[in-house]
Design a protein around this motif. Structure first.
Motif, PDB file in Angstrom:
ATOM      1  N   HIS A  66      77.416  44.395  -1.595  1.00 57.83           N
ATOM      2  CA  HIS A  66      76.936  43.715  -2.795  1.00 57.83           C
ATOM      3  C   HIS A  66      77.686  42.397  -2.936  1.00 57.83           C
ATOM      4  O   HIS A  66      78.859  42.285  -2.576  1.00 57.83           O
ATOM      5  N   ALA A  67      77.010  41.399  -3.493  1.00 59.98           N
ATOM      6  CA  ALA A  67      77.630  40.096  -3.762  1.00 59.98           C
ATOM      7  C   ALA A  67      77.646  39.871  -5.266  1.00 59.98           C
ATOM      8  O   ALA A  67      76.626  40.038  -5.937  1.00 59.98           O
ATOM      9  N   VAL A  68      78.805  39.531  -5.789  1.00 60.21           N
ATOM     10  CA  VAL A  68      78.941  39.282  -7.219  1.00 60.21           C
ATOM     11  C   VAL A  68      79.760  38.017  -7.427  1.00 60.21           C
ATOM     12  O   VAL A  68      80.442  37.531  -6.522  1.00 60.21           O
ATOM     13  N   ARG A 117      86.690  30.162 -13.997  1.00 58.75           N
ATOM     14  CA  ARG A 117      85.684  29.846 -12.994  1.00 58.75           C
ATOM     15  C   ARG A 117      85.145  31.135 -12.393  1.00 58.75           C
ATOM     16  O   ARG A 117      85.778  32.190 -12.460  1.00 58.75           O
ATOM     17  N   MET A 118      83.971  31.034 -11.806  1.00 58.77           N
ATOM     18  CA  MET A 118      83.349  32.188 -11.162  1.00 58.77           C
ATOM     19  C   MET A 118      83.640  32.120  -9.667  1.00 58.77           C
ATOM     20  O   MET A 118      83.353  31.117  -9.005  1.00 58.77           O
ATOM     21  N   GLU A 119      84.234  33.187  -9.155  1.00 62.53           N
ATOM     22  CA  GLU A 119      84.635  33.255  -7.753  1.00 62.53           C
ATOM     23  C   GLU A 119      83.739  34.256  -7.025  1.00 62.53           C
ATOM     24  O   GLU A 119      83.604  35.402  -7.450  1.00 62.53           O
ATOM     25  N   PRO A 120      83.123  33.861  -5.911  1.00 60.49           N
ATOM     26  CA  PRO A 120      82.266  34.800  -5.191  1.00 60.49           C
ATOM     27  C   PRO A 120      83.080  35.861  -4.465  1.00 60.49           C
ATOM     28  O   PRO A 120      84.140  35.580  -3.918  1.00 60.49           O
ATOM     29  N   VAL A 121      82.584  37.069  -4.447  1.00 56.44           N
ATOM     30  CA  VAL A 121      83.214  38.153  -3.693  1.00 56.44           C
ATOM     31  C   VAL A 121      82.127  39.117  -3.248  1.00 56.44           C
ATOM     32  O   VAL A 121      81.168  39.384  -3.982  1.00 56.44           O
ATOM     33  N   ARG A 122      82.241  39.623  -2.031  1.00 60.99           N
ATOM     34  CA  ARG A 122      81.317  40.622  -1.498  1.00 60.99           C
ATOM     35  C   ARG A 122      82.103  41.914  -1.316  1.00 60.99           C
ATOM     36  O   ARG A 122      83.247  41.901  -0.869  1.00 60.99           O
ATOM     37  N   TYR A 123      81.485  43.036  -1.664  1.00 59.72           N
ATOM     38  CA  TYR A 123      82.217  44.294  -1.663  1.00 59.72           C
ATOM     39  C   TYR A 123      81.281  45.453  -1.337  1.00 59.72           C
ATOM     40  O   TYR A 123      80.052  45.331  -1.393  1.00 59.72           O
ATOM     41  N   LEU A 124      81.883  46.583  -1.004  1.00 58.55           N
ATOM     42  CA  LEU A 124      81.151  47.842  -0.886  1.00 58.55           C
ATOM     43  C   LEU A 124      82.034  48.967  -1.393  1.00 58.55           C
ATOM     44  O   LEU A 124      83.260  48.868  -1.368  1.00 58.55           O
TER      45      LEU A 124
END
Length: 320
Positions: free
Chosen positions: A145-147, A158-165
């Motif tokens: 998922h990308a949030v 600020r909004m920082e992108p992170v991908r997780y499972l």
């Protein structure tokens, strides 16, 4: 698994009262960022209101400790807490509300079990490769998922992108394993290595270097099998250490030898986390000056017992 992971991304300390948690971590000598909490309308066109969970970060150069509290209408957010408005199209609002409610329910269920560590996320430079490896090993997970994660800076949020499972185990809700929430996260490579910004800590802490999981003796073989599938084979001994993930597994009967006087709040459970410090003598002096109870581990470390740190032992280790 193993070659594509880089230690701990973060651990999540779930607390009943965010203000109390911040005060406790300040007494432990940490700098804690201002808590953030989401705000959005519960119905299309409605007035925005706090909803879900609030979090605050104890940030290090490569990872962090996250303090997490459910927003339950009791007004126990500290005064410096900052709202993060979430804006989504009306058509997407019900889905977002459902996802936030599910997360809140998950956090609340952890808190009913005990106050303390319930979340352990491992860092990876290749989340897609990890997902493929887990699938090949027969490990159930919810996919990548990308949030956008809100991050407090000195001047703004600020909004920082992170991908997780998140890993799942049969018979439990999605994203759950018996000991809590375990998964992987990959930050946007553009954010590395110096970002997100972090501040120094009075206690000299430089990084999150270990998470300690306590398990019943009879459950140890199954757990080490699971963790080998997640993180690669352990280095065995008195404890089982998954080096690349910075995870140590100890049986309930051996926990007292590792951390004298400690007893697990439940089994299995994350019993402690370890931070490295520049000068253990300075750290000890700050803890003593702040009236924090400290014990020795029997190694070149000190720790604050779980009952003095809101349900989780905090270990301080001299940086090598």
């Amino acid at each position: 698994m193993g070659e594509d992971i880089n230690g701990l991304h973060h651990v999540g300390h779930i607390v009943r009262d965010m203000g109390q948690a911040m005060e406790t971590y300040h007494r432990l000598g940490f700098t804690v960022e201002a808590p953030l909490y989401p705000v959005l309308p519960r119905v299309a066109g409605g007035a925005p209101e706090p909803f879900g969970v609030a979090n605050a970060h104890v940030r290090f150069p490569r990872n962090f400790i996250e303090l997490v509290a459910v927003i339950d209408g009791t007004g126990r957010m500290p005064g410096e807490a900052r709202a993060v408005p979430l804006r989504v199209p009306d058509a997407r609002l019900p889905g977002l509300l459902a996802a936030i409610e599910a997360t809140s329910a998950n956090i609340a269920s952890f808190l009913r079990r005990f106050q303390g560590l319930h979340i352990m996320i491992i860092d990876t430079p290749d989340i897609d490769g990890v997902a493929a490896g887990l699938t090949a090993a027969g490990v159930d997970h919810g996919g990548v998922h990308a949030v956008q994660r809100p991050v407090e800076t000195r001047t703004s949020t600020r909004m920082e992108p992170v991908r997780y499972l998140e890993i799942s185990e049969p018979g439990l809700p999605a994203g759950r394993v018996p000991e809590g929430r375990v998964g992987f996260a990959e930050n946007d490579p553009a954010q590395r290595p110096g970002a997100p910004p972090h501040t120094g800590h009075p206690n000299g802490a430089t990084g999150l270097v270990e998470c300690v999981l306590c398990v019943d003796e009879e459950a140890l073989p199954d757990l080490t099998r699971r963790y080998a599938a997640y993180f690669g084979q352990a280095r065995n001994g008195r404890t089982h250490t998954f080096d690349r993930a910075n995870v140590t597994v100890v049986t309930s009967s051996a926990l007292g030898a590792l951390l004298p006087g400690e007893r697990p709040a439940a089994l299995p459970a994350f019993a402690a986390c370890t931070v490295s410090v520049r000068d253990i003598a300075v750290t000890r002096r700050i803890l003593d000056d702040n009236g924090v109870r400290v014990a020795r581990t029997g190694r070149d470390e000190i720790f604050v017992p779980a009952d003095a740190a809101l349900g989780t032992a905090i270990i301080f280790r001299q940086e090598k």
